[in-house]
Enzyme design. Structure first.
Site, PDB file in Angstrom:
ATOM      1  N   ASN A 171      38.909  32.052  78.569  1.00 52.15           N
ATOM      2  CA  ASN A 171      39.786  32.206  78.524  1.00 52.15           C
ATOM      3  C   ASN A 171      40.623  33.766  78.686  1.00 52.15           C
ATOM      4  OD1 ASN A 171      38.529  33.406  76.345  1.00 52.15           O
ATOM      5  ND2 ASN A 171      40.693  33.810  74.411  1.00 52.15           N
ATOM      6  N   CYS A 281      41.266  34.397  70.557  1.00 53.27           N
ATOM      7  CA  CYS A 281      40.255  34.553  69.008  1.00 53.27           C
ATOM      8  C   CYS A 281      41.034  35.238  68.379  1.00 53.27           C
ATOM      9  CB  CYS A 281      39.064  35.429  69.812  1.00 53.27           C
ATOM     10  SG  CYS A 281      37.532  33.787  70.827  1.00 53.27           S
TER      11      CYS A 281
END
Length: 485
Positions: A171, A281
């Site tokens: 990511n 996250c």
């Protein structure tokens, strides 16, 4: 064109040669592991020409990279390079990234599906992180400790931990690579010194396992899921008991109290969960809002979510791109199905795909759902927000902490005493106050509970890559043997 590179053609951009091999000991080489087909998630089609893949690393390839790094550590890097030289090299890398800013941003956008504007921001932040740690390179200091000034001097040396295996996430790959390489005094994030920096692409079951189990690696830094973090920890313990730092999952809560500036709280909440298509996250995927302002918040967050511009990754005005892969897309859509059918939540907006190609999902908001629902407890890693009401400050704290994770949280309020009370009670590694998402290179980041061990960034991040050696220098004490007790 060599056998470890290919030509990438993007409409509106000049054709570019991109490496497809592993980078070991200063050269791009073929891998012996399972190859990787790179997919453009905005189209669901291969990025490279037909039949061209990215090399994957086998256990033997990982071993070659470790040997190259160990040799460099013993000869040209580690304790053999001064802080001034390390600083110079890191600054040089930052200069090179700035020079190729556009190319790197385009590659990041096409590979990950991240809109070009966000990709450019990531590259800019990577440069800033490199320059921050370049400033630290000649400022690593120990302590002088008083024991007995008449006979003995004690001091500590802060030395590089050794060869590090960094398993970076998909990511934020360019940002994570930059921060970790700079924190590690062993690795300057520069290819000028042969063997210091090696890249082994690959699949977790093959390359990742080889890194985690390798006895020649002194530390693992992993960012990813809690499940994989557990597996890496076990492998590290069963091999050479290598040090492990983990930045893992989250189910972070934004708490909004009645005194908050509601318009700003909505903006921060939307940014916190929908940025990077929810693939973060620390995403604020739970909003806890006081019951007195719940209806107004829901009206405003719906408007905010529906304002988000989805579109092609190379369009400058695209704010949200596709999910990174078909697997990730399917996983998120399954959670949305669970939220609707099993958890009995009401979809305020979104809850479906966007467009006809690629892996796009509309920003989604669930309301009228129980805190025990699966989508309120499981990390979805997508553009999905759940809104939960609360009545009292104590209930808000309890709801926020009622999670196996503890990566981040936020408090939105203008009551200073309330802010202090709630911040002290939140079980999270990062707490934002009247903000969300934004971090800084000089501020540590990491989690509580199953969100991980250790910290990244700032001086705390450096400590994870340092071994402390205590030195006892006796200059005056003489003994006889056996000692008289």
């Amino acid at each position: 064109m060599s056998s470890v590179s290919s030509i990438l053609r993007i409409p509106g951009k000049a054709a570019m040669s991109v490496p497809t091999g592993l980078f070991i000991n200063g050269s791009f080489v073929k891998g012996r592991g399972k190859p990787i087909t790179t997919i453009d998630p905005s189209l669901g089609k291969a990025v490279l020409p037909a039949g061209v893949t990215v090399c994957g690393a086998s256990r033997e390839d990982v071993d070659d990279a470790v040997k190259a790094a160990r040799l460099a550590f013993k000869t040209t890097w580690g304790l053999n390079a001064t802080g001034t030289e390390r600083s110079r090299l890191i600054h040089k890398l930052a200069d090179l990234i700035e020079r190729d800013h556009e190319t790197i941003s385009v590659l990041e956008a096409v590979d990950s599906g991240k809109p070009i504007g966000w990709s450019k921001a990531d590259v800019t932040d990577t440069v800033a992180c490199l320059r921050y740690y370049a400033g630290w390179a000649d400022k690593i200091i120990g302590q002088t400790l008083e024991v007995n000034n008449r006979t003995k001097q004690c001091f500590t040396r802060h030395e590089p931990i050794g060869v590090v295996g960094q398993i970076i996430p998909w990511n934020y790959p360019i940002m994570m690579q930059g921060s970790t390489l700079c924190q590690n005094k062993l690795t300057p994030a520069n290819t000028i010194i042969t063997g210091v920096f090696n890249v082994v692409n690959g699949w977790g079951a093959e390359t990742g396992v080889a890194i985690a189990e390798h006895p020649g690696i002194d530390k693992i830094a992993f960012t990813g899921s809690t499940q994989t973090g557990r597996a890496i920890t076990i492998a590290a313990a069963q091999s050479n008991l290598k040090k492990v730092t983990l930045e893992l999952g989250g189910k972070s809560a934004n708490i909004i109290f009645p005194s908050a500036d509601l318009d700003q709280a909505v903006n921060w909440a939307a940014l916190g969960v929908f940025e990077n298509a929810g693939q973060s996250c620390s995403a604020g995927s739970r909003v806890l809002v006081h019951e007195s302002i719940k209806d107004e918040f829901e009206r405003k967050i719906k408007i905010a979510a529906e304002k988000i511009k989805l579109g092609p990754t190379m369009a400058e005005d695209t704010w949200q791109g596709p999910q990174v892969s078909e697997t990730q897309y399917n996983r998120i859509m399954e959670h949305i199905r669970i939220g609707k059918e099993e958890d009995k939540g009401r979809v305020l907006t979104g809850g479906e795909r966007w467009g006809t190609e690629g892996y796009y999902i509309k920003p989604t908001v669930f309301v009228d759902i129980k805190p025990s629902a699966r989508i309120c407890r499981e990390e979805i890693f997508g553009p999905v927000l759940v809104v939960l009401p609360f009545k009292t400050e104590e209930e808000a704290i309890a709801l926020a902490n009622d999670s196996e994770y503890g990566l981040a949280a936020a408090v939105h309020s203008t009551d200073a005493n309330q802010i202090a009370r709630v911040t002290n009670e939140l079980e999270a590694g990062t707490v934002w106050i009247n903000q969300y998402t934004f971090t800084a290179n000089n501020v540590p980041f990491g989690g509580y509970k199953t969100s991980g061990w250790g910290r990244e960034l700032g001086s705390y991040g450096l400590e994870e890559y340092i071994s402390v050696k205590a030195v006892h220098h006796n200059f005056g004490e003489v003994i006889e043997f056996p000692l008289k007790l």
